[in-house]
Design a protein around this motif. Structure first.
Motif, PDB file in Angstrom:
ATOM      1  N   LYS A 188       0.820  -1.210   0.000  1.00 56.18           N
ATOM      2  CA  LYS A 188       0.000   0.000   0.000  1.00 56.18           C
ATOM      3  C   LYS A 188       0.854   1.260   0.000  1.00 56.18           C
ATOM      4  O   LYS A 188       0.531   2.247  -0.655  1.00 56.18           O
ATOM      5  N   PHE A 189       1.981   1.211   0.736  1.00 55.22           N
ATOM      6  CA  PHE A 189       2.820   2.403   0.881  1.00 55.22           C
ATOM      7  C   PHE A 189       4.227   2.196   0.322  1.00 55.22           C
ATOM      8  O   PHE A 189       5.158   2.873   0.747  1.00 55.22           O
ATOM      9  N   SER A 190       4.393   1.311  -0.625  1.00 52.20           N
ATOM     10  CA  SER A 190       5.716   0.886  -1.055  1.00 52.20           C
ATOM     11  C   SER A 190       6.668   2.042  -1.347  1.00 52.20           C
ATOM     12  O   SER A 190       6.409   2.899  -2.198  1.00 52.20           O
ATOM     13  N   ASP A 191       7.788   2.063  -0.601  1.00 50.89           N
ATOM     14  CA  ASP A 191       8.834   3.074  -0.724  1.00 50.89           C
ATOM     15  C   ASP A 191       8.330   4.496  -0.501  1.00 50.89           C
ATOM     16  O   ASP A 191       8.890   5.462  -1.029  1.00 50.89           O
ATOM     17  N   ALA A 192       7.270   4.612   0.280  1.00 52.20           N
ATOM     18  CA  ALA A 192       6.732   5.912   0.657  1.00 52.20           C
ATOM     19  C   ALA A 192       6.483   5.896   2.161  1.00 52.20           C
ATOM     20  O   ALA A 192       6.653   4.877   2.827  1.00 52.20           O
ATOM     21  N   GLU A 193       6.083   7.037   2.711  1.00 58.04           N
ATOM     22  CA  GLU A 193       5.805   7.093   4.144  1.00 58.04           C
ATOM     23  C   GLU A 193       4.706   6.094   4.501  1.00 58.04           C
ATOM     24  O   GLU A 193       3.652   6.056   3.851  1.00 58.04           O
ATOM     25  N   GLY A 194       4.959   5.274   5.500  1.00 57.74           N
ATOM     26  CA  GLY A 194       4.017   4.235   5.889  1.00 57.74           C
ATOM     27  C   GLY A 194       4.484   2.849   5.533  1.00 57.74           C
ATOM     28  O   GLY A 194       3.987   1.865   6.086  1.00 57.74           O
ATOM     29  N   ASP A 195       5.466   2.733   4.624  1.00 64.02           N
ATOM     30  CA  ASP A 195       6.033   1.429   4.275  1.00 64.02           C
ATOM     31  C   ASP A 195       6.818   0.909   5.480  1.00 64.02           C
ATOM     32  O   ASP A 195       7.706   1.597   5.980  1.00 64.02           O
ATOM     33  N   PRO A 196       6.520  -0.302   5.955  1.00 58.57           N
ATOM     34  CA  PRO A 196       7.224  -0.806   7.143  1.00 58.57           C
ATOM     35  C   PRO A 196       8.719  -0.984   6.940  1.00 58.57           C
ATOM     36  O   PRO A 196       9.482  -0.894   7.904  1.00 58.57           O
ATOM     37  N   HIS A 197       9.151  -1.251   5.689  1.00 56.08           N
ATOM     38  CA  HIS A 197      10.565  -1.590   5.512  1.00 56.08           C
ATOM     39  C   HIS A 197      11.146  -1.098   4.186  1.00 56.08           C
ATOM     40  O   HIS A 197      11.737  -1.862   3.433  1.00 56.08           O
ATOM     41  N   SER A 198      11.026   0.198   3.933  1.00 51.60           N
ATOM     42  CA  SER A 198      11.653   0.749   2.728  1.00 51.60           C
ATOM     43  C   SER A 198      13.099   1.155   3.024  1.00 51.60           C
ATOM     44  O   SER A 198      13.373   1.814   4.034  1.00 51.60           O
ATOM     45  N   PRO A 199      14.053   0.801   2.150  1.00 48.81           N
ATOM     46  CA  PRO A 199      15.434   1.242   2.355  1.00 48.81           C
ATOM     47  C   PRO A 199      15.625   2.739   2.112  1.00 48.81           C
ATOM     48  O   PRO A 199      16.687   3.284   2.415  1.00 48.81           O
ATOM     49  N   TRP A 200      14.601   3.408   1.573  1.00 51.54           N
ATOM     50  CA  TRP A 200      14.669   4.835   1.291  1.00 51.54           C
ATOM     51  C   TRP A 200      14.063   5.654   2.429  1.00 51.54           C
ATOM     52  O   TRP A 200      13.828   6.853   2.277  1.00 51.54           O
ATOM     53  N   ARG A 201      13.853   5.031   3.557  1.00 53.33           N
ATOM     54  CA  ARG A 201      13.195   5.650   4.709  1.00 53.33           C
ATOM     55  C   ARG A 201      13.887   6.930   5.166  1.00 53.33           C
ATOM     56  O   ARG A 201      13.231   7.897   5.580  1.00 53.33           O
ATOM     57  N   TYR A 202      15.223   6.959   5.108  1.00 55.71           N
ATOM     58  CA  TYR A 202      15.964   8.085   5.678  1.00 55.71           C
ATOM     59  C   TYR A 202      16.512   9.049   4.622  1.00 55.71           C
ATOM     60  O   TYR A 202      17.215   9.997   4.968  1.00 55.71           O
ATOM     61  N   GLY A 203      16.232   8.799   3.353  1.00 60.20           N
ATOM     62  CA  GLY A 203      16.703   9.698   2.315  1.00 60.20           C
ATOM     63  C   GLY A 203      17.514   8.977   1.251  1.00 60.20           C
ATOM     64  O   GLY A 203      17.609   7.742   1.250  1.00 60.20           O
ATOM     65  N   GLU A 204      18.125   9.753   0.366  1.00 62.26           N
ATOM     66  CA  GLU A 204      18.794   9.189  -0.803  1.00 62.26           C
ATOM     67  C   GLU A 204      20.302   9.397  -0.802  1.00 62.26           C
ATOM     68  O   GLU A 204      20.977   8.988  -1.744  1.00 62.26           O
ATOM     69  N   THR A 205      20.852  10.029   0.225  1.00 61.52           N
ATOM     70  CA  THR A 205      22.307  10.134   0.305  1.00 61.52           C
ATOM     71  C   THR A 205      22.886   8.764   0.644  1.00 61.52           C
ATOM     72  O   THR A 205      22.164   7.870   1.110  1.00 61.52           O
ATOM     73  N   VAL A 206      24.180   8.606   0.428  1.00 60.98           N
ATOM     74  CA  VAL A 206      24.803   7.311   0.711  1.00 60.98           C
ATOM     75  C   VAL A 206      24.669   6.924   2.185  1.00 60.98           C
ATOM     76  O   VAL A 206      24.262   5.798   2.490  1.00 60.98           O
ATOM     77  N   PRO A 207      24.981   7.827   3.133  1.00 58.21           N
ATOM     78  CA  PRO A 207      24.790   7.449   4.545  1.00 58.21           C
ATOM     79  C   PRO A 207      23.342   7.105   4.871  1.00 58.21           C
ATOM     80  O   PRO A 207      23.074   6.150   5.613  1.00 58.21           O
TER      81      PRO A 207
END
Length: 336
Positions: free
Chosen positions: A127-146
């Motif tokens: 439902k929330f894939s790679d957006a706010e609400g996705d339980p486990h998106s790797p993009w949760r904290y942003g797009e920089t390398v860290p």
């Protein structure tokens, strides 16, 4: 069978929802004891996986041990990919009652959590894939390398320690209402114990020795569970960070070819997010998808029916046409 789109709306819960029976262990927040147990089930098999190389070097492995590892690995893996994922979560096919029960048990033996909770989490993910609400998106904290490094850790393991739980009555009411599936979900700890006990039992009886039981447990239980865990979690982390994207999806799901055999076809993840109810994920030439092959066999045997095989026209309609397939660009497409 209801699909994910039938059960993950944001409408307020009706009074009837309050009468739904409890689905599985615990409420909507993880307690300290459960988090400690979860840590043990992650850490102990992982330590065994790390120890596997020196043990094998010291001749602590036999063909029987390898056979136990491979058999129980693919039993649990297909239980998750065919049962938990394609059948219970997305309704990619319908199953006769014995197959339905068997898939729930086989998935439970992967030691990845009770079926109702797993399905609820995964429907919320879609439902929330790679957006706010996705339980486990790797993009949760942003797009920089860290930020991505932190996000990959979160998507791979960290999210499982979040105290907040996906509401099962909202995201998996169809399974909560099924007494048999609800019972299997509640009995998850017993299926886990059976999954861990069978390899040493077989190893010990086959060799008539305690050493055979020990190596059967080490390879067929601990190493097998650790390997399956990390392959499954890689679908959440790696397959949402890298990989080719030949199909249109509204997220960053990608195809990672080198995980295909170990993941039983799940790493053809881009097509899955472009067409979530499809029974086959590997739709292009040379894309191995053992889960789809087994679903086909079950269909031929009459155990599965109304299988949602993707047609050529449907596959073509999902293709990227703007050259963004390998650039990681997020596309817009209808999600199931």
């Amino acid at each position: 069978m209801p699909t994910s789109s039938d059960v993950i709306d944001d409408a307020p819960r009706s009074p009837d929802d309050a009468s739904l029976p409890a689905a599985t262990l615990g409420g909507e927040r993880k307690g300290s004891l459960e988090q400690i147990t979860l840590l043990l089930f992650i850490a102990v098999p992982f330590v065994a996986l790390v120890a596997a190389v020196p043990l094998a070097w010291g001749r602590g492995v036999s063909w029987l041990d390898i056979g136990l590892l491979v058999f129980f690995y693919y039993l649990g893996c297909h239980g998750v990919t065919i049962g938990y994922h394609r059948y219970f979560t997305h309704g990619s096919f319908k199953a006769k009652r014995p197959l339905r029960i068997g898939l729930a048990i086989a998935g439970s033996m992967a030691v990845e959590g009770p079926v109702v909770r797993w399905v609820a989490d995964h429907r919320k993910h879609h439902k929330f894939s790679d957006a706010e609400g996705d339980p486990h998106s790797p993009w949760r904290y942003g797009e920089t390398v860290p930020a991505l490094m932190k996000g990959l850790w979160w998507a791979h393991i960290g999210w499982m320690f979040d105290q907040e739980r996906t509401p099962q009555e909202k995201y998996a009411p169809d399974l909560v209402k099924d007494p048999a599936i609800r019972a299997i979900s509640r009995q998850f700890i017993y299926w886990t114990m059976l999954s861990l006990a069978l390899p040493p039992l077989i190893g010990g009886l086959a060799t008539m020795s305690w050493w055979g039981a020990f190596t059967g447990f080490f390879w067929g239980s601990l190493v097998r569970v650790a390997l399956l865990h990390h392959v499954t979690w890689s679908i959440n982390s790696i397959c949402h960070a890298v990989g080719k994207r030949p199909f249109k999806s509204r997220d960053r799901s990608g195809n990672v070819w080198w995980l295909a055999v170990l993941s039983c076809g799940e790493s053809w993840h881009n097509l899955h997010h472009a067409d979530p109810t499809s029974a086959r994920h590997g739709v292009q030439r040379g894309q191995v998808d053992s889960s789809a092959r087994i679903i086909r066999w079950c269909e031929q045997l009459g155990w599965a029916y109304d299988v949602r095989w993707p047609s050529r026209s449907r596959i073509d309609s999902k293709r990227n046409t703007d050259g963004s397939a390998s650039r990681g660009k997020t596309e817009t497409a209808e999600a199931a």
